[in-house]
Motif scaffolding. Structure first.
Motif, PDB file in Angstrom:
ATOM      1  N   THR A 121      36.526  46.393  44.097  1.00 55.14           N
ATOM      2  CA  THR A 121      37.837  45.856  44.417  1.00 55.14           C
ATOM      3  C   THR A 121      38.641  45.744  43.128  1.00 55.14           C
ATOM      4  OG1 THR A 121      36.811  44.571  46.184  1.00 55.14           O
ATOM      5  CG2 THR A 121      39.028  43.933  45.534  1.00 55.14           C
ATOM      6  N   PRO A 122      39.907  46.155  43.166  1.00 51.50           N
ATOM      7  CA  PRO A 122      40.732  46.034  41.966  1.00 51.50           C
ATOM      8  C   PRO A 122      40.825  44.572  41.510  1.00 51.50           C
ATOM      9  CG  PRO A 122      41.902  47.226  43.695  1.00 51.50           C
ATOM     10  CD  PRO A 122      40.647  46.715  44.294  1.00 51.50           C
ATOM     11  N   PRO A 123      41.041  44.344  40.219  1.00 46.82           N
ATOM     12  CA  PRO A 123      41.120  42.964  39.703  1.00 46.82           C
ATOM     13  C   PRO A 123      42.176  42.121  40.426  1.00 46.82           C
ATOM     14  CG  PRO A 123      41.137  44.536  37.891  1.00 46.82           C
ATOM     15  CD  PRO A 123      41.196  45.330  39.160  1.00 46.82           C
ATOM     16  N   GLU A 124      43.269  42.755  40.862  1.00 42.95           N
ATOM     17  CA  GLU A 124      44.324  42.004  41.554  1.00 42.95           C
ATOM     18  C   GLU A 124      44.007  41.798  43.036  1.00 42.95           C
ATOM     19  OE1 GLU A 124      45.413  46.368  41.670  1.00 42.95           O
ATOM     20  OE2 GLU A 124      44.646  45.016  40.157  1.00 42.95           O
ATOM     21  N   GLY A 125      42.817  42.266  43.477  1.00 39.35           N
ATOM     22  CA  GLY A 125      42.428  42.125  44.876  1.00 39.35           C
ATOM     23  C   GLY A 125      43.091  43.178  45.730  1.00 39.35           C
ATOM     24  N   PRO A 127      46.068  42.830  47.997  1.00 43.80           N
ATOM     25  CA  PRO A 127      47.088  41.900  48.499  1.00 43.80           C
ATOM     26  C   PRO A 127      47.596  42.231  49.901  1.00 43.80           C
ATOM     27  CG  PRO A 127      47.922  43.192  46.646  1.00 43.80           C
ATOM     28  CD  PRO A 127      46.467  43.491  46.771  1.00 43.80           C
TER      29      PRO A 127
END
Length: 167
Positions: A121-125, A127
């Motif tokens: 999962t990307p660090p920013e989640g 969204p």
């Protein structure tokens, strides 16, 4: 491992239930009763009934059908927006208090225990998924559903709305 296990298995198309064909799992076989029930759901127009009845309820957005006339319509999902004035979970509770069952689908994969530990999962989640998940609620849609039941669900949805501008 033996050579026997490495050979491809022939494709099997079952024409009857597993207990009659001797095939332990027949994924392509659907009972005649299930086919008739599915046709009744499609023929009944309940999704269109929901569409028409919920047009007057602001803050509930039915999900768009991407290919009109070709959707299985096994679920009728609405998005509960801020304009509705009641959060999805509170709405689900209110419907349950009035004997209307719903079930929450579409949990983002990265929130499920197995995938939480293994998904990249990307660090920013994610969204988009995280924003939409708490807003979706599937409404009752099944072969035995009556027009009166759809009307009752729509009436409860209209009564459960607490529009922010009215508070």
């Amino acid at each position: 491992m033996t050579v026997h296990r490495l050979r491809p298995r022939p494709h099997v198309h079952a024409t009857g239930p597993p207990q009659e064909t001797g095939i332990p799992f027949a994924a392509t076989w659907i009972s005649p009763e299930a086919r008739r029930a599915a046709r009744r759901v499609l023929a009944s127009g309940w999704a269109e009934h929901y569409d028409d009845a919920l047009k007057a309820v602001s803050g509930l957005q039915p999900l768009d059908v991407t290919t009109p006339g070709r959707h299985a319509r096994h679920l009728y999902v609405v998005r509960v927006t801020e304009e509705y004035g009641t959060a999805r979970d509170e709405l689900v509770d209110r419907l349950a208090e009035h004997g209307i069952g719903t079930s929450v689908h579409f949990t983002p994969l990265h929130q499920m225990p197995l995938f939480r530990a293994t998904a990249l999962t990307p660090p920013e989640g994610l969204p988009g998924a995280e924003t939409l998940f708490p807003e979706f609620v599937p409404l009752p849609l099944y072969p035995g559903l009556s027009d009166a039941a759809v009307d009752r669900v729509c009436e409860e949805l209209a009564c459960s709305a607490t529009h922010p501008d009215e508070i």
